[in-house]
Design a protein around this motif. Structure first.
Motif, PDB file in Angstrom:
ATOM      1  N   HIS A 124       2.635   1.662  -3.461  1.00 25.05           N
ATOM      2  CA  HIS A 124       1.564   1.858  -4.345  1.00 25.05           C
ATOM      3  C   HIS A 124       1.142   3.427  -4.622  1.00 25.05           C
ATOM      4  N   GLU A 125       1.045   3.912  -3.014  1.00 20.80           N
ATOM      5  CA  GLU A 125       0.633   5.366  -2.996  1.00 20.80           C
ATOM      6  C   GLU A 125       1.746   6.294  -3.317  1.00 20.80           C
ATOM      7  N   GLN A 126       2.973   5.895  -3.049  1.00 24.47           N
ATOM      8  CA  GLN A 126       4.240   6.737  -3.405  1.00 24.47           C
ATOM      9  C   GLN A 126       4.329   7.034  -4.966  1.00 24.47           C
ATOM     10  N   GLU A 174       0.967  -1.231   0.058  1.00 23.60           N
ATOM     11  CA  GLU A 174       0.138   0.004  -0.123  1.00 23.60           C
ATOM     12  C   GLU A 174       0.802   1.343   0.081  1.00 23.60           C
ATOM     13  N   LEU A 187       1.946   6.250  -6.952  1.00 25.37           N
ATOM     14  CA  LEU A 187       0.787   7.095  -7.556  1.00 25.37           C
ATOM     15  C   LEU A 187       0.811   8.669  -7.469  1.00 25.37           C
ATOM     16  N   ARG A 188       1.542   9.063  -6.121  1.00 26.26           N
ATOM     17  CA  ARG A 188       1.493  10.241  -5.910  1.00 26.26           C
ATOM     18  C   ARG A 188       2.577  11.028  -6.897  1.00 26.26           C
TER      19      ARG A 188
END
Length: 94
Positions: free
Chosen positions: A78-80, A75, A82-83
């Protein structure tokens, strides 16, 4: 004298938590350089050579699994990514 009743043994089954796949998708706006740089920045132990292999896979095959592991870490990565502007598939259990 009390009677002894044999107890059934309970079978303990341990379920392992599934690993999750972090998948980068191809798009029309991120450059090869940006994708490779993001992979090296955010994915642990990512070498330049491996980042470029995965970047080419994203471009030519439409996607690449860039990391597999425990959900919490997946997670985060994935978030890094995506950002950082990469196009990401939803996390998938392995």
């Amino acid at each position: 004298m009390p009677s002894v009743v044999p107890q059934e043994r309970q079978q303990v089954t341990r379920k392992h938590y599934p690993n999750y796949k972090v998948i980068v998708l191809n798009d029309d706006f991120n450059t090869f350089q940006h994708v490779a740089a993001c992979l090296m920045k955010y994915i642990p132990n990512m070498t330049s050579d491996r980042a470029w292999e995965l970047t080419n896979q994203v471009h030519y095959e439409g996607q690449a699994i860039v990391w597999v592991g425990p959900q919490e870490q997946a997670e985060l990565y994935h978030e890094q990514l995506l950002r950082a502007g990469l196009t990401m598939a939803p996390l998938e259990p392995e």
